[in-house]
Scaffold this motif. Structure first.
Motif, PDB file in Angstrom:
ATOM      1  N   ALA A 146      17.131 -15.869  48.254  1.00  0.00           N
ATOM      2  CA  ALA A 146      16.072 -16.711  47.701  1.00  0.00           C
ATOM      3  C   ALA A 146      15.753 -17.882  48.615  1.00  0.00           C
ATOM      4  O   ALA A 146      14.621 -18.380  48.621  1.00  0.00           O
ATOM      5  CB  ALA A 146      16.480 -17.221  46.317  1.00  0.00           C
ATOM      6  N   LYS A 188      11.336 -13.819  38.325  1.00  0.00           N
ATOM      7  CA  LYS A 188      11.791 -15.199  38.454  1.00  0.00           C
ATOM      8  C   LYS A 188      10.701 -16.179  38.035  1.00  0.00           C
ATOM      9  O   LYS A 188      10.950 -17.122  37.272  1.00  0.00           O
ATOM     10  CB  LYS A 188      12.224 -15.471  39.899  1.00  0.00           C
ATOM     11  N   CYS A 227      22.045 -16.477  50.723  1.00  0.00           N
ATOM     12  CA  CYS A 227      21.171 -16.518  49.551  1.00  0.00           C
ATOM     13  C   CYS A 227      19.775 -16.071  49.968  1.00  0.00           C
ATOM     14  O   CYS A 227      19.071 -16.792  50.686  1.00  0.00           O
ATOM     15  CB  CYS A 227      21.130 -17.939  48.982  1.00  0.00           C
ATOM     16  N   VAL A 256      19.865  -9.836  44.368  1.00  0.00           N
ATOM     17  CA  VAL A 256      19.157 -10.837  43.577  1.00  0.00           C
ATOM     18  C   VAL A 256      20.028 -12.084  43.585  1.00  0.00           C
ATOM     19  O   VAL A 256      21.164 -12.050  43.110  1.00  0.00           O
ATOM     20  CB  VAL A 256      18.919 -10.356  42.132  1.00  0.00           C
ATOM     21  N   SER A 257      19.517 -13.171  44.149  1.00  0.00           N
ATOM     22  CA  SER A 257      20.333 -14.371  44.313  1.00  0.00           C
ATOM     23  C   SER A 257      19.730 -15.542  43.562  1.00  0.00           C
ATOM     24  O   SER A 257      18.516 -15.611  43.343  1.00  0.00           O
ATOM     25  CB  SER A 257      20.469 -14.718  45.799  1.00  0.00           C
ATOM     26  N   ALA A 258      20.589 -16.482  43.174  1.00  0.00           N
ATOM     27  CA  ALA A 258      20.161 -17.681  42.458  1.00  0.00           C
ATOM     28  C   ALA A 258      20.968 -18.863  42.955  1.00  0.00           C
ATOM     29  O   ALA A 258      22.201 -18.885  42.796  1.00  0.00           O
ATOM     30  CB  ALA A 258      20.349 -17.510  40.954  1.00  0.00           C
ATOM     31  N   LYS A 270      22.894 -22.290  43.014  1.00  0.00           N
ATOM     32  CA  LYS A 270      23.620 -22.953  41.938  1.00  0.00           C
ATOM     33  C   LYS A 270      24.278 -24.228  42.442  1.00  0.00           C
ATOM     34  O   LYS A 270      24.607 -24.351  43.624  1.00  0.00           O
ATOM     35  CB  LYS A 270      24.703 -22.022  41.362  1.00  0.00           C
ATOM     36  N   CYS A 322      25.532 -20.127  45.767  1.00  0.00           N
ATOM     37  CA  CYS A 322      24.672 -19.286  44.931  1.00  0.00           C
ATOM     38  C   CYS A 322      25.463 -18.162  44.285  1.00  0.00           C
ATOM     39  O   CYS A 322      26.615 -17.890  44.638  1.00  0.00           O
ATOM     40  CB  CYS A 322      23.526 -18.704  45.755  1.00  0.00           C
ATOM     41  N   GLN A 323      24.818 -17.517  43.313  1.00  0.00           N
ATOM     42  CA  GLN A 323      25.285 -16.251  42.749  1.00  0.00           C
ATOM     43  C   GLN A 323      24.457 -15.131  43.368  1.00  0.00           C
ATOM     44  O   GLN A 323      23.272 -15.305  43.643  1.00  0.00           O
ATOM     45  CB  GLN A 323      25.094 -16.228  41.236  1.00  0.00           C
ATOM     46  N   ASP A 351      16.171 -16.348  37.151  1.00  0.00           N
ATOM     47  CA  ASP A 351      17.173 -17.221  37.755  1.00  0.00           C
ATOM     48  C   ASP A 351      17.335 -18.542  37.008  1.00  0.00           C
ATOM     49  O   ASP A 351      17.859 -19.516  37.570  1.00  0.00           O
ATOM     50  CB  ASP A 351      16.828 -17.482  39.222  1.00  0.00           C
ATOM     51  N   HIS A 352      16.919 -18.601  35.736  1.00  0.00           N
ATOM     52  CA  HIS A 352      17.003 -19.845  34.969  1.00  0.00           C
ATOM     53  C   HIS A 352      18.262 -19.940  34.116  1.00  0.00           C
ATOM     54  O   HIS A 352      18.447 -20.948  33.426  1.00  0.00           O
ATOM     55  CB  HIS A 352      15.781 -20.000  34.063  1.00  0.00           C
ATOM     56  N   TYR A 375      10.916  -8.685  41.568  1.00  0.00           N
ATOM     57  CA  TYR A 375      11.904  -9.712  41.284  1.00  0.00           C
ATOM     58  C   TYR A 375      11.312 -11.113  41.395  1.00  0.00           C
ATOM     59  O   TYR A 375      11.731 -12.030  40.678  1.00  0.00           O
ATOM     60  CB  TYR A 375      13.129  -9.544  42.185  1.00  0.00           C
TER      61      TYR A 375
END
Length: 461
Positions: free
Chosen positions: A131, A373, A129, A112-114, A116, A138-139, A379-380, A369
């Motif tokens: 996403a 989101k 990433c 699961v990526s976000a 950043k 990203c995380q 991812d907020h 997922y």
């Protein structure tokens, strides 16, 4: 298949209150439990962003929880309050298991990526990433999802810490990474730890599915074997395999390596035994067959596959795979022509259709997922701390679990009862949330720019 938005009875608000109350004892004090209910309601309301600042302007406060600065109070709940998300998620898994657990369950692992900005959010660095489908700042968290015949939902996740964070104690201290989590763990190692945690709680499942990010790890596959779980996991095209059982010469079965040479200590491939071949070359020699795995919203879903027995060939030059037994190789040709590969330890004699259906059970994870989101703001999270990241993720899972239970409740009462042969429209989680939104809107703050402009009754905790 058609979808529809249900008409929810106002009693759903009582069920939401009772659902939040189930977790009250798992928070450190009564106050965090009350703020958890507020945060849960905020995630279920509409809004482009579901981070603390807009959420605090959106949700009414129940009696007895009035504060001058709701945003600061929610920041405290999320980032500083010492409640243990592991206890909350353990209760969450137990609650959902009562409805959805099945011996036919499957554990699925995925990233699961976000994306950043900046370098201060815990675990952030330039890395792949999912996403965005490319490398980016990203995380990334490792997640485990549960799929059963009755529904699918996330079980747990844990943030991945790259080497750049493991080697920088100052950054870890600033982000509040617990000492117990300051370990050099690969994603497959994290996955096995998550697996052991959820299995220890008695959740039944017979198989594991994961993409190549996990399947390329021999230790991960061996770990699943040790745990006596069937699996089908992705691998990359550079993996090599034997099409026929290889013959090995073991130390002491032949002459020394040469005049005056040292005795061999490792097995070597026997003279005349076929050499392994890379999967990218192997696919050119096999026949792919069309297989249908399920009925989709626009008709039957099918693709071209091959299902064959092979012997692993990794590290064959140094005898690393000597003595390894046969395994299954699944080859998939996707609609765009891209080829995917997966290894499996399913029993000999397993039919290709069963393997394909298991492999394609990854779809609910991607869907789940994506919904978390888009609908719940997974991812907020805009904080930087380890605690805040995992607290937010835990609350999103709780919100998802409530929607799933409501959907299950709705499916028990079909919209076309008694119509023999009539195809029932599909009740989706976004539809459930939209229906819930209609009832929550009158509860929103009167000055909230995200919701309606009137206030009736606060949702009591």
């Amino acid at each position: 298949m058609k979808t529809y938005t249900p008409d929810l009875d106002p009693a759903v608000l009582d069920r939401l209150r009772d659902y939040a109350q189930l977790f009250a004892d798992d928070f450190s004090h009564a106050r965090p439990a009350q703020w958890a209910s507020v945060y849960l309601q905020g995630l279920l309301l509409d809004g482009e962003r579901k981070s603390v600042e807009p959420l605090s302007r959106r949700v009414p406060l129940p009696n007895g929880l009035a504060v001058r600065d709701p945003e600061q109070a929610l920041q405290q709940f999320l980032n500083q309050s010492p409640w243990d998300q592991a206890k909350v998620l353990k209760r969450y898994r137990a609650v959902l298991a009562q409805t959805f657990a099945s011996p036919q369950g499957i554990f699925l692992f995925d990233d699961v990526s976000a994306p950043k900005q900046g370098q201060h959010s815990v675990g952030v660095q330039r890395q792949y990433c999912g996403a965005l489908g490319k490398k980016a700042n990203c995380q990334v968290a490792v997640s485990v999802h549960y799929v059963s015949p009755w529904g699918h939902y996330p079980l747990d996740l844990r943030l991945y810490l790259p080497d750049s964070w493991l080697s920088d104690s100052r950054r870890r201290d600033k982000a509040g990474v617990p000492k117990s989590e300051r370990r050099a763990l690969t994603k497959p190692e994290i996955a096995l730890e998550l697996l052991d945690r959820v299995r220890a709680e008695g959740l039944p499942a017979w198989a594991v599915v994961a993409d190549a990010g996990y399947g390329v790890s021999g230790d991960f596959r061996d770990g699943l074997d040790v745990r006596r779980l069937s699996y089908i996991v992705g691998v990359t095209e550079d993996f090599v395999v034997f099409r026929q059982e290889p013959k090995w010469e073991h130390p002491g079965t032949s002459e020394r390596a040469g005049a005056g040479g040292r005795p061999r200590t490792r097995p070597r491939l026997a003279e005349g035994s076929p050499r392994p071949v890379a999967l990218a070359e192997l696919v050119k020699t096999v026949r792919l067959r069309r297989v249908t795995w399920r009925e989709g919203t626009k008709g039957k879903l099918s693709g071209r596959f091959a299902w064959l027995r092979v012997w692993p060939g990794q590290d064959w030059q140094v005898g690393g795979c000597a003595g390894k037994g046969p395994m299954w190789l699944l080859i998939e040709e996707q609609a765009d022509g891209k080829i995917k590969y997966a290894f499996s330890n399913l029993p000999e004699g397993t039919r290709m259709k069963k393997a394909v259906r298991l492999w394609k059970s990854r779809w609910p994870v991607e869907q789940g997922y994506q919904q978390m989101k888009e609908e719940l703001g997974l991812d907020h999270f805009e904080g930087r701390s380890w605690r805040g990241f995992h607290h937010h993720a835990a609350m999103v899972m709780l919100a998802y679990g409530f929607l799933l239970l409501e959907r299950h409740r709705g499916q028990e009462h079909p919209v076309n009862p008694g119509k023999k042969g009539a195809r029932q429209p599909v009740l989706t989680l976004p539809a459930i949330r939209r229906a819930l939104q209609r009832l929550l809107l009158p509860l929103a703050k009167p000055d909230c720019p995200y919701c309606c402009s009137h206030l009736n009754h606060p949702l009591r905790v």
